[in-house]
Every structure is written in C-alpha cells, then in structure tokens.
Design a protein around this motif. Structure first.
Motif, PDB file in Angstrom:
ATOM      1  N   GLU A 363     -17.785  50.000 -15.320  1.00  0.00           N
ATOM      2  CA  GLU A 363     -16.531  49.223 -14.774  1.00  0.00           C
ATOM      3  C   GLU A 363     -17.801  48.689 -13.339  1.00  0.00           C
ATOM      4  N   LEU A 364     -18.298  49.472 -13.063  1.00  0.00           N
ATOM      5  CA  LEU A 364     -19.579  49.112 -11.684  1.00  0.00           C
ATOM      6  C   LEU A 364     -20.662  48.057 -12.029  1.00  0.00           C
ATOM      7  N   ALA A 365     -20.590  47.992 -13.805  1.00  0.00           N
ATOM      8  CA  ALA A 365     -21.505  47.565 -14.194  1.00  0.00           C
ATOM      9  C   ALA A 365     -20.893  46.155 -13.625  1.00  0.00           C
ATOM     10  N   GLU A 366     -19.433  45.698 -14.410  1.00  0.00           N
ATOM     11  CA  GLU A 366     -19.156  44.555 -14.500  1.00  0.00           C
ATOM     12  C   GLU A 366     -18.867  44.282 -13.532  1.00  0.00           C
ATOM     13  N   ASP A 367     -18.788  45.382 -12.028  1.00  0.00           N
ATOM     14  CA  ASP A 367     -18.006  44.924 -10.767  1.00  0.00           C
ATOM     15  C   ASP A 367     -19.455  44.316 -10.525  1.00  0.00           C
ATOM     16  N   VAL A 368     -20.689  44.768  -9.971  1.00  0.00           N
ATOM     17  CA  VAL A 368     -21.827  44.469  -9.154  1.00  0.00           C
ATOM     18  C   VAL A 368     -22.308  43.673 -10.390  1.00  0.00           C
ATOM     19  N   PHE A 369     -23.318  43.838 -11.880  1.00  0.00           N
ATOM     20  CA  PHE A 369     -24.018  43.428 -12.299  1.00  0.00           C
ATOM     21  C   PHE A 369     -23.994  41.895 -13.393  1.00  0.00           C
ATOM     22  N   GLY A 370     -22.084  41.923 -12.990  1.00  0.00           N
ATOM     23  CA  GLY A 370     -21.292  41.119 -14.378  1.00  0.00           C
ATOM     24  C   GLY A 370     -21.694  41.721 -16.080  1.00  0.00           C
ATOM     25  N   ASP A 371     -22.273  42.257 -16.233  1.00  0.00           N
ATOM     26  CA  ASP A 371     -22.808  42.985 -17.362  1.00  0.00           C
ATOM     27  C   ASP A 371     -22.438  44.403 -17.418  1.00  0.00           C
ATOM     28  N   PRO A 414     -13.679  35.824   4.920  1.00  0.00           N
ATOM     29  CA  PRO A 414     -13.943  36.332   3.842  1.00  0.00           C
ATOM     30  C   PRO A 414     -15.038  36.012   3.617  1.00  0.00           C
ATOM     31  N   SER A 415     -15.703  34.600   3.228  1.00  0.00           N
ATOM     32  CA  SER A 415     -16.522  33.921   2.909  1.00  0.00           C
ATOM     33  C   SER A 415     -18.006  34.711   3.760  1.00  0.00           C
ATOM     34  N   ASP A 416     -18.473  35.199   4.841  1.00  0.00           N
ATOM     35  CA  ASP A 416     -18.905  36.054   5.092  1.00  0.00           C
ATOM     36  C   ASP A 416     -19.000  37.431   4.742  1.00  0.00           C
ATOM     37  N   LEU A 417     -18.901  37.988   4.028  1.00  0.00           N
ATOM     38  CA  LEU A 417     -18.158  39.373   3.127  1.00  0.00           C
ATOM     39  C   LEU A 417     -19.771  39.415   1.988  1.00  0.00           C
ATOM     40  N   LEU A 418     -20.774  40.163   2.890  1.00  0.00           N
ATOM     41  CA  LEU A 418     -22.201  40.425   2.424  1.00  0.00           C
ATOM     42  C   LEU A 418     -23.155  39.187   1.869  1.00  0.00           C
ATOM     43  N   PRO A 419     -22.974  38.198   2.453  1.00  0.00           N
ATOM     44  CA  PRO A 419     -23.221  37.382   2.112  1.00  0.00           C
ATOM     45  C   PRO A 419     -24.549  36.867   1.574  1.00  0.00           C
ATOM     46  N   HIS A 420     -25.611  37.847   0.726  1.00  0.00           N
ATOM     47  CA  HIS A 420     -26.782  37.646   0.439  1.00  0.00           C
ATOM     48  C   HIS A 420     -26.215  38.185  -1.691  1.00  0.00           C
ATOM     49  N   SER A 421     -25.044  39.034  -1.121  1.00  0.00           N
ATOM     50  CA  SER A 421     -24.708  39.167  -3.283  1.00  0.00           C
ATOM     51  C   SER A 421     -23.936  38.179  -4.127  1.00  0.00           C
ATOM     52  N   THR A 422     -24.770  38.652  -5.046  1.00  0.00           N
ATOM     53  CA  THR A 422     -24.230  37.721  -6.286  1.00  0.00           C
ATOM     54  C   THR A 422     -23.425  38.355  -6.863  1.00  0.00           C
ATOM     55  N   ALA A 423     -22.917  39.556  -6.800  1.00  0.00           N
ATOM     56  CA  ALA A 423     -21.763  40.517  -7.970  1.00  0.00           C
ATOM     57  C   ALA A 423     -20.407  40.214  -7.721  1.00  0.00           C
ATOM     58  N   PRO A 424     -20.129  40.268  -9.024  1.00  0.00           N
ATOM     59  CA  PRO A 424     -18.628  39.428  -8.619  1.00  0.00           C
ATOM     60  C   PRO A 424     -17.505  40.481  -8.780  1.00  0.00           C
ATOM     61  N   ARG A 430     -14.957  37.454  -1.337  1.00  0.00           N
ATOM     62  CA  ARG A 430     -14.835  36.018  -1.271  1.00  0.00           C
ATOM     63  C   ARG A 430     -13.873  34.765  -1.576  1.00  0.00           C
ATOM     64  N   ARG A 431     -13.692  35.117  -2.322  1.00  0.00           N
ATOM     65  CA  ARG A 431     -12.368  34.180  -2.254  1.00  0.00           C
ATOM     66  C   ARG A 431     -10.748  34.189  -1.977  1.00  0.00           C
ATOM     67  N   GLY A 432     -11.079  35.722  -1.995  1.00  0.00           N
ATOM     68  CA  GLY A 432      -9.399  36.014  -1.720  1.00  0.00           C
ATOM     69  C   GLY A 432      -8.395  36.809  -2.622  1.00  0.00           C
ATOM     70  N   ARG A 433      -9.810  37.363  -3.090  1.00  0.00           N
ATOM     71  CA  ARG A 433      -8.775  37.977  -5.279  1.00  0.00           C
ATOM     72  C   ARG A 433      -9.162  39.906  -4.541  1.00  0.00           C
ATOM     73  N   GLY A 434      -9.822  40.056  -3.570  1.00  0.00           N
ATOM     74  CA  GLY A 434     -10.324  41.287  -3.380  1.00  0.00           C
ATOM     75  C   GLY A 434      -9.130  42.394  -4.005  1.00  0.00           C
ATOM     76  N   GLU A 435      -9.403  43.530  -4.043  1.00  0.00           N
ATOM     77  CA  GLU A 435      -7.589  44.030  -3.622  1.00  0.00           C
ATOM     78  C   GLU A 435      -8.354  45.425  -2.775  1.00  0.00           C
ATOM     79  N   THR A 436      -7.039  45.459  -2.701  1.00  0.00           N
ATOM     80  CA  THR A 436      -7.450  46.461  -1.433  1.00  0.00           C
ATOM     81  C   THR A 436      -6.358  47.732  -1.450  1.00  0.00           C
ATOM     82  N   GLU A 437      -6.601  48.441  -1.029  1.00  0.00           N
ATOM     83  CA  GLU A 437      -5.714  50.064  -0.792  1.00  0.00           C
ATOM     84  C   GLU A 437      -5.157  51.124  -0.526  1.00  0.00           C
TER      85      GLU A 437
END
Length: 437
Positions: A363-371, A414-424, A430-437
């Motif tokens: 799941e982390l691989a999908e979250d971070v690498f999309g793979d 939100p769009s300034d969150l980890l600006p280097h990142s390409t993680a899905p 950034r698009r407002g679809r993150g989860e918080t608990e």
C-alpha cells in the motif's frame, strides 16, 4: 501542434527566434488565463501557479537588498560549500566563461555567495541583480533556475520566457541542489546562467554532474573524519564496560561495543554532554570526544515499567509547512527531540499520518510510487526511518503507535505540500482529496 507539451530537446531543435516566440506566446496565454497552443513543461507550470498564488507581479524587477559584506563573508565562512568550491569552480567556471555564461553558487536560502565566469556576462548580470549577496528565491524573483530548484529540491533548467518575471526573458539558466551527504540537508544551489543565446539542453546535465561530484567529495571527507574518530574511540571503548557507541557530530557511528552496530544515531540539535534521552537508545551518558561523542547506554533505563513509561514518547509533530525543509518532532516525559527529514521520508511519514490504522508495504508503494510492486524499496526506506523513530513507529503493518498523538503541520495552501513530490498520495492531498483522522 501534435505534441501538447514542451520539452528542452524540442526547444533546442527549433530556430532560436521561433523557440523564443513560442515561449512568449505560451506565457502570455497562461498569464491571461487562456489555453496556450502548447502546454508549458510541468515544472514551469507548477512554478507559475505558485507565482499566481503569491500575487507576484510579472512586470516587477529582480532587485533585492544585498547582504552586508560582513554577513556575506560570515555565510561563506560557515557553509560546507566553501570546502568544495574548488571542485565546483573547476567543473563549471571555465566552461561557463568559454560559453559566455557565469557560475553562481547560493546558500540554502537562495542568497548568492559566489559567482565566477565571463566578465562581460557578469557585468550584464549586475543589471538583473544576479550578484553576490542578492536573493534569488521564487518569492523574490519569480520562476528561475535557482529559486525553482530550491522549491523543488531537484535540478531545473529555465529558458527565456519560462522565467515568470519579464526582466529575465533574455536569460537562460540551469541549476542543481547540493546536499550534505552526512544528513541530506540542503546546502545550496549551483547554477550556470547566461544570455538566452547561450542556451543548450546539455547544460543541465553538466551542472547536475558537478553538484554530484561536490557531494561525493564531501562524502569522502566525512569518511576520513569518521576514520580519525574511530582511531581515537577504539582504545576508549576497549575499557568501557557495558554498551557504548562513538559517533561523530552528525550521529554517524565510528565504533561500538556491547551492542549491535548501526550506521547512524539521530542526535538532537542541542546535543550536549550529560545525561540525554535518545529515542533509539534510551537514556545515555554523553561524553565529548575529538570530533564526536561517546554515548554510554544506561542499562538501568531498561527493564522496568517505570523507566519505560518515563522514556516513552507521547506526541509526534510532522512539520511540512516549510517549502524546502521538513522535520518530525518527538516529545514525551523524558523531553523532546527533532529530526530533519529527507524528501522520501517526509512522504512516507505523511502517508502514515493520514492512515493511523497502518499501511502494508504494498500500500505504501502504491501511495508513494504508484506501483505496488516496489515493496523492497519501501521496506528499505522504512527500516531507515525506524532506526531513529522506533519509539513511535510500529510495523506489520507500518503505522504510528496507537498511544502516540500525531499532528501534521501543513503549508498554508494545499498545493504547496511537499512541492518536490510526485507521490500519488501527495498529489491527491494537494487537490483536496487527502484523508485525515
């Protein structure tokens, strides 16, 4: 045009005047809120959008208040970049001079510390305030190779009208970040800039290679310093009873006795001699060594419920609010402790903060690498993280411990969150679809 996105090779293949006209048209259409004939490169598009949000005037100048001479000299004296200036200069200054360009080296705040190269171009650079002591972040001068490389934490090339501020349209630049190999801290930027007529797509690869060469030199210097510390610490550890480890000032292990060796132990910034609690070791007696520290791990801090409770961490603050530096702060009854994070570790901890019930390696691989198949990489990175954060991170699945309160300090937009990142997962947030608990 059939191709809907620009790239540097395509620009290089065009007639120079045609490429310039195309870039100007793309910029004009984007600034006007219309669809351009061809999309800007993703790195440029993202930077322009940051400029829109900042409200930066594209017609402003690029001048900034210069550092005072004494402050400039102090920054030069204290930065590790000064140790590798001969490498940076030898790799780039001569080439820059011959190709009608200049080499620029900045600190991690985008302040120009050194510049070398073609004298005529340096005189032109004075006209745009590309001089020693000037500020070249995106906030001060808009989209430019130095500022955008700082924001993205990766090598960037910006040509002609890709610069957000009109004043820079007659310039081309390529920049790469330089990191301290001891702790991956961003030290600054090395850049080659010149008139737009000096543009070549290979310049970026050259600058990146020289930055990596400088990092390799720093790594070699560090290995030699650890060896020196080891020669001092080895006879001392032979006389120490129980568990002890000698580390340099950045926490890298030089010698160890009575315990399993680790590559590095995370040390707090305000580290000092005395009794100090470290998340990875517990309570330690700390003594200074030439070039490092001797850590005696106290056996009395282990084995009782009272001591375990006293050293237990109860709160974690993941600070992602800054554009180029991220950290995690761990606190509990024994005190607080902060660790600066690499871009990858910031991504992984952010995902775990979103999913308090935990994530598998897949799941982390999908979250971070999309793979989902990149589980080996994920496990290796999580192993590195847990060396320093074992007191607050559990595994099977990977998660923050249930008893730990976790807070994420996000950037204002939100769009300034980890600006280097390409993680899905980060893109979704950034698009407002993150989860918080």
């Amino acid at each position: 045009m059939k191709n809907t996105q620009l790239d540097m090779n395509r620009l290089a293949a065009m007639d120079a005047a045609q490429a310039t006209r195309l870039l100007h048209r793309v910029r004009e259409e984007m600034l006007a809120g219309r669809t351009p004939p061809i999309a800007p490169r993703p790195v440029i598009d993202a930077s322009w959008r940051r400029m829109f949000r900042l409200g930066l005037d594209p017609d402003q100048g690029t001048s900034s208040a210069l550092l005072r001479r004494d402050e400039l000299e102090e920054r030069r004296r204290t930065t590790v970049l000064g140790e590798v200036m001969r490498t940076l200069s030898g790799g780039l200054a001569g080439i820059a001079d011959a190709s009608m360009q200049i080499m620029v080296v900045t600190d991690e705040h985008g302040r120009v510390l050194w510049r070398q190269g073609n004298l005529a171009v340096m005189r032109q650079a004075n006209g745009i305030c590309l001089e020693e002591g000037a500020a070249w972040t995106e906030h001060t001068t808009g989209t430019n190779a130095v500022g955008t490389a700082l924001a993205m934490r990766r090598a960037v090339q910006v040509h002609s009208a890709e610069h957000y501020v009109h004043t820079l349209h007659n310039w081309t630049c390529a920049a790469a970040p330089v990191h301290d190999p001891r702790d991956q801290r961003l030290l600054g930027i090395v850049d080659v800039s010149g008139p737009a007529s000096s543009f070549h797509p290979a310049t970026l690869a050259l600058v990146r290679s020289v930055a990596q060469l400088a990092e390799a030199e720093m790594r070699e210097r560090h290995l030699r310093s650890v060896e020196r510390l080891r020669s001092v610490a080895a006879p001392i550890l032979c006389r120490v009873g129980g568990r002890a480890v000698a580390v340099d000032t950045h926490g890298w292990t030089a010698a160890v006795t009575g315990m399993a060796p680790v590559d590095r132990i995370a040390l707090p910034k305000s580290f000092r001699a005395g009794r100090v609690w470290l998340p990875s070791l517990g309570m330690c007696a700390v003594e200074p060594l030439p070039g490092g520290w001797l850590l005696r791990v106290g056996e009395e801090t282990r084995g009782t419920a009272t001591d375990a409770d006293a050293g237990a961490a109860s709160r974690v603050v993941l600070d992602l609010s800054r554009p180029r530096r991220w950290s995690v702060a761990v606190s509990g009854a024994a005190g607080s402790w902060t660790l600066e994070l690499s871009p990858r570790h910031a991504e992984l901890l952010y995902v775990l903060a979103l999913h308090r019930d935990g994530r598998t390696a897949a799941e982390l691989a999908e979250d971070v690498f999309g793979d989902r198949t990149r589980t080996v990489t994920v496990r290796a990175e999580m192993s590195r993280i847990r060396r320093n954060l074992a007191s607050v991170l559990a595994h099977r699945p990977y998660r923050f411990s249930e008893e730990v309160e976790v807070e994420v300090v996000a950037p204002a937009h939100p769009s300034d969150l980890l600006p280097h990142s390409t993680a899905p997962a980060v893109h979704a947030a950034r698009r407002g679809r993150g989860e918080t608990e």
